[in-house]
Write a protein that holds these residues in place. Structure first.
Motif, PDB file in Angstrom:
ATOM      1  N   THR A 156     -39.967 119.222  21.435  1.00  0.00           N
ATOM      2  CA  THR A 156     -39.258 120.105  20.761  1.00  0.00           C
ATOM      3  C   THR A 156     -38.833 121.443  21.558  1.00  0.00           C
ATOM      4  O   THR A 156     -37.818 121.888  21.618  1.00  0.00           O
ATOM      5  N   GLY A 194     -41.439 118.295  15.446  1.00  0.00           N
ATOM      6  CA  GLY A 194     -40.018 118.007  15.562  1.00  0.00           C
ATOM      7  C   GLY A 194     -39.049 118.861  14.588  1.00  0.00           C
ATOM      8  O   GLY A 194     -37.957 118.651  14.908  1.00  0.00           O
ATOM      9  N   ALA A 240     -35.903 116.872  15.308  1.00  0.00           N
ATOM     10  CA  ALA A 240     -36.013 116.243  16.508  1.00  0.00           C
ATOM     11  C   ALA A 240     -35.821 114.752  16.276  1.00  0.00           C
ATOM     12  O   ALA A 240     -36.749 114.213  15.933  1.00  0.00           O
TER      13      ALA A 240
END
Length: 287
Positions: A156, A194, A240
């Motif tokens: 990330t 994420g 993500a």
């Protein structure tokens, strides 16, 4: 013992006439057989498999995720062999039944929490495929790191850094990842990895849109969120794609993003900037 003599003889003969020897030439029977057996195993594309596990459960039909069918089939066959998935679900579609079966397999390995979220991680995927398949295009979240006082993972962080390069200015978080129960309004999306919220303080509407676009370009499912949509201030929410630590709720957001939806509970149409949807790894290969 004839194979070793033949193999050595063949290797010598190939060298004499200037041809490459077979891979097993000069090896023992067992080593040659191992080489042939390993080469014959299918390769599970981890990128494609994880992507299917996020998108397929959100589909209203049984459309397969492009490029994932053979890999998903290999995983489903391995789950079936362990009596975790019924034969009717071995179809190349990583739907809710397959997600549940994979999560059960993860729990059978002693995993819990994010490690048993139904998304294939490298260790579990490799162990599941022992003597059945090999794993290619491997991905992982990396180590946890600190950013703006919040926790994110290395993948990330790299994605945010690249988005900043595209934009030409630094982004500031107002919520990070791995924050279970930290914000009731986030509906669990920040419980895993994420997922981040970006501060938009001082940004114009055009600048907010440009940030969401850059985040999407590097592999986030990202949206500008307004107070009219929920009990929150203006911010940019980003998940993500293909982060194997995603919470279940964040997995659903990523799947909805691929299907042209807004990532909210109403599953309305996507209201963000249009870009070619790519994972972080796919983006890196285009640079």
């Amino acid at each position: 013992m004839r194979r070793p003599r033949l193999a050595l003889g063949l290797a010598t003969l190939c060298m004499a006439v200037g041809l490459p020897a077979p891979a097993w030439a000069g090896t023992s029977d067992s080593a040659a057989q191992h080489t042939l057996t390993t080469a014959a195993r299918p390769v599970v594309d981890m990128e494609a498999t994880v992507l299917a596990a996020q998108i397929d459960p959100r589909r209203a039909d049984d459309t397969l995720t492009p490029g994932a069918k053979s890999s998903v089939l290999a995983v489903e066959q391995a789950l079936q062999a362990r009596n975790l998935l019924a034969a009717q679900w071995v179809d190349g579609y990583f739907g809710t039944q397959t997600v549940s079966a994979y999560a059960a397999y993860q729990r059978s390995l002693g995993y819990s929490g994010l490690d048993a979220n139904g998304l294939p991680g490298l260790t579990s995927l490799t162990r599941l495929g022992q003597d059945r398949y090999t794993v290619g295009n491997t991905i992982g979240p990396g180590a946890k790191v600190s950013r703006d006082g919040y926790v994110v993972n290395a993948r990330t962080q790299s994605m945010l850094t690249e988005a900043e390069r595209l934009l030409g200015f630094r982004l500031v978080l107002d919520q990070g990842s791995y924050n279970p129960g930290g914000d009731p309004t986030s509906a669990g999306t920040h419980d895993g990895g994420g997922v981040v919220d970006i501060s938009v303080t001082g940004m114009t509407a055009a600048k907010r849109t440009s940030v969401a676009k850059a985040l999407r370009q590097v592999g986030f499912a990202a949206w500008v969120r307004s107070p009219s949509q929920g009990d929150w201030p203006w911010h940019i929410h980003a998940a993500a794609i293909n982060d194997t630590d995603l919470s279940t709720q964040a997995q659903h957001q990523v799947g909805d993003y691929y299907l042209g939806l807004n990532g909210l509970a109403d599953r309305g149409p996507d209201d963000g900037p249009k870009v070619t949807i790519r994972t972080w790894e796919q983006y890196q290969r285009t640079r």
